[in-house]
Design an enzyme around this catalytic site. Structure first.
Site, PDB file in Angstrom:
ATOM      1  N   ASP A  67     -15.294  42.019 -57.217  1.00  0.00           N
ATOM      2  CA  ASP A  67     -13.880  42.067 -56.833  1.00  0.00           C
ATOM      3  C   ASP A  67     -13.378  40.724 -56.293  1.00  0.00           C
ATOM      4  O   ASP A  67     -14.163  39.805 -56.033  1.00  0.00           O
ATOM      5  CB  ASP A  67     -13.646  43.185 -55.798  1.00  0.00           C
ATOM      6  N   ASN A 136     -15.899  53.871 -44.902  1.00  0.00           N
ATOM      7  CA  ASN A 136     -15.222  55.047 -45.468  1.00  0.00           C
ATOM      8  C   ASN A 136     -15.817  55.453 -46.820  1.00  0.00           C
ATOM      9  O   ASN A 136     -15.246  56.270 -47.528  1.00  0.00           O
ATOM     10  CB  ASN A 136     -13.720  54.767 -45.601  1.00  0.00           C
ATOM     11  N   HIS A 138     -16.229  53.452 -49.400  1.00  0.00           N
ATOM     12  CA  HIS A 138     -15.735  52.708 -50.570  1.00  0.00           C
ATOM     13  C   HIS A 138     -16.843  51.859 -51.191  1.00  0.00           C
ATOM     14  O   HIS A 138     -17.789  51.449 -50.522  1.00  0.00           O
ATOM     15  CB  HIS A 138     -14.472  51.900 -50.265  1.00  0.00           C
ATOM     16  N   GLU A 143     -11.360  52.769 -53.169  1.00  0.00           N
ATOM     17  CA  GLU A 143     -11.154  53.442 -51.887  1.00  0.00           C
ATOM     18  C   GLU A 143     -11.096  54.962 -52.087  1.00  0.00           C
ATOM     19  O   GLU A 143     -10.714  55.431 -53.166  1.00  0.00           O
ATOM     20  CB  GLU A 143      -9.825  52.978 -51.280  1.00  0.00           C
TER      21      GLU A 143
HETATM   22  P1  PGA Z   1     -19.932  44.767 -45.386  1.00  0.00           P
HETATM   23  O1  PGA Z   1     -18.868  45.390 -46.373  1.00  0.00           O
HETATM   24  O2  PGA Z   1     -21.111  44.405 -46.226  1.00  0.00           O
HETATM   25  O3  PGA Z   1     -19.248  43.570 -44.801  1.00  0.00           O
HETATM   26  O4  PGA Z   1     -20.254  45.817 -44.379  1.00  0.00           O
HETATM   27  C1  PGA Z   1     -19.242  46.359 -47.278  1.00  0.00           C
HETATM   28  C2  PGA Z   1     -18.028  46.878 -47.991  1.00  0.00           C
HETATM   29  O5  PGA Z   1     -16.951  46.954 -47.365  1.00  0.00           O
HETATM   30  O6  PGA Z   1     -18.143  47.233 -49.178  1.00  0.00           O
END
Ligand code: PGA
Length: 244
Positions: A67, A136, A138, A143
């Site tokens: 992304d 959450n 995602h 999302e």
């Molecule tokens: P993080 O993010 O590795 O910074 O915890 C993971 C994500 O939001 O997919």
């Protein structure tokens, strides 16, 4: 599904690097799916170390990132282009022409998204995809919602993701509101998936994922449970609620 529970973040990162290294040794032109966020940084550091100390060769691999924020210049310190360059690419012998990260400023976004998926397909698909997980549930910027998109697409960031990602920006108002992301379909086509989670703030997310016994678009990571070759690598803090 395989689950590894490692003592701490360092061991988690070594485990993930071990899996990637062994795949690279089997297939020198591996197609590697990469993620940003804090979780894979230790894995990138470990792979850089193996490049420098053992000559692990990245020259033939192709990478696809999940992304990028929409509308952010690629040299912006918070762009995922910048993140990947700083945290990984500048320190290994990768061929720049084999790096693919969604363009955050495409001319025609719909056509661009289709072309990104096509490019992955033309490479023979992703051999091994690294994923972090949002609190959450995602995956990339897919999302929780009533429906999820299969292919690469533009999406609105949820308030919780904007808040979580604001730690990297001067202020929450600077966090982009939209992103371009691979869809769950694009991700599920990967031959092998590595899902990483570290730290206490992921403990409830992992419990929900592994103990609820349901698959739901409201928990995008749960769809990964349907994949035939998924490995979940946790540290003890992230596994704490799941192990209770
Ligand atoms: P993080 O993010 O590795 O910074 O915890 C993971 C994500 O939001 O997919």
């Amino acid at each position: 599904m395989k689950i590894f529970i490692e003592k701490n973040y360092t061991d988690l990162s070594k485990r993930v690097a071990d899996i990637i290294e062994s795949e690279m040794k089997e297939k020198s032109n591996l197609v590697l799916g990469l993620a940003t966020g804090s979780t894979p940084v230790g894995t990138y550091e470990e792979l850089i170390k193996r490049y420098k100390e053992e000559g692990l060769d990245f020259s033939k691999i192709t990478t696809f990132n999940l992304d990028e924020y929409l509308g952010i210049p690629h040299d912006h310190v918070n762009s995922y282009h910048y993140f990947m360059e700083e945290n990984f690419f500048k320190s290994i012998n990768i061929d720049n022409d084999k790096i693919n990260i969604p363009n955050g400023n495409p001319e025609n976004v719909e056509e661009y998204c289709k072309a990104y998926d096509k490019k992955i397909e033309n490479q023979g698909g992703i051999d091994i995809q690294i994923l972090g997980i949002g609190e959450n549930g995602h995956i990339a910027f897919n999302e929780p919602d009533d429906k999820l998109y299969l292919g690469t697409h533009v999406t609105d960031l949820t308030e919780s993701t904007i808040k979580a990602n604001s730690r990297f920006f001067d202020s929450i108002d600077d966090v982009p509101k939209k992103a371009i992301t691979m869809g769950l379909g694009s991700i599920m086509k990967s031959k092998k998936i590595l899902l990483l989670a570290s730290g206490k703030n992921k403990a409830n997310t992992i419990k929900k994922l592994l103990k609820d016994g349901v698959v739901s678009t409201h928990n995008p990571a749960s769809l990964l449970l349907l994949h035939p070759d998924v490995t979940i690598i946790l540290d003890e803090e992230a596994a704490e609620e799941y192990m209770k």
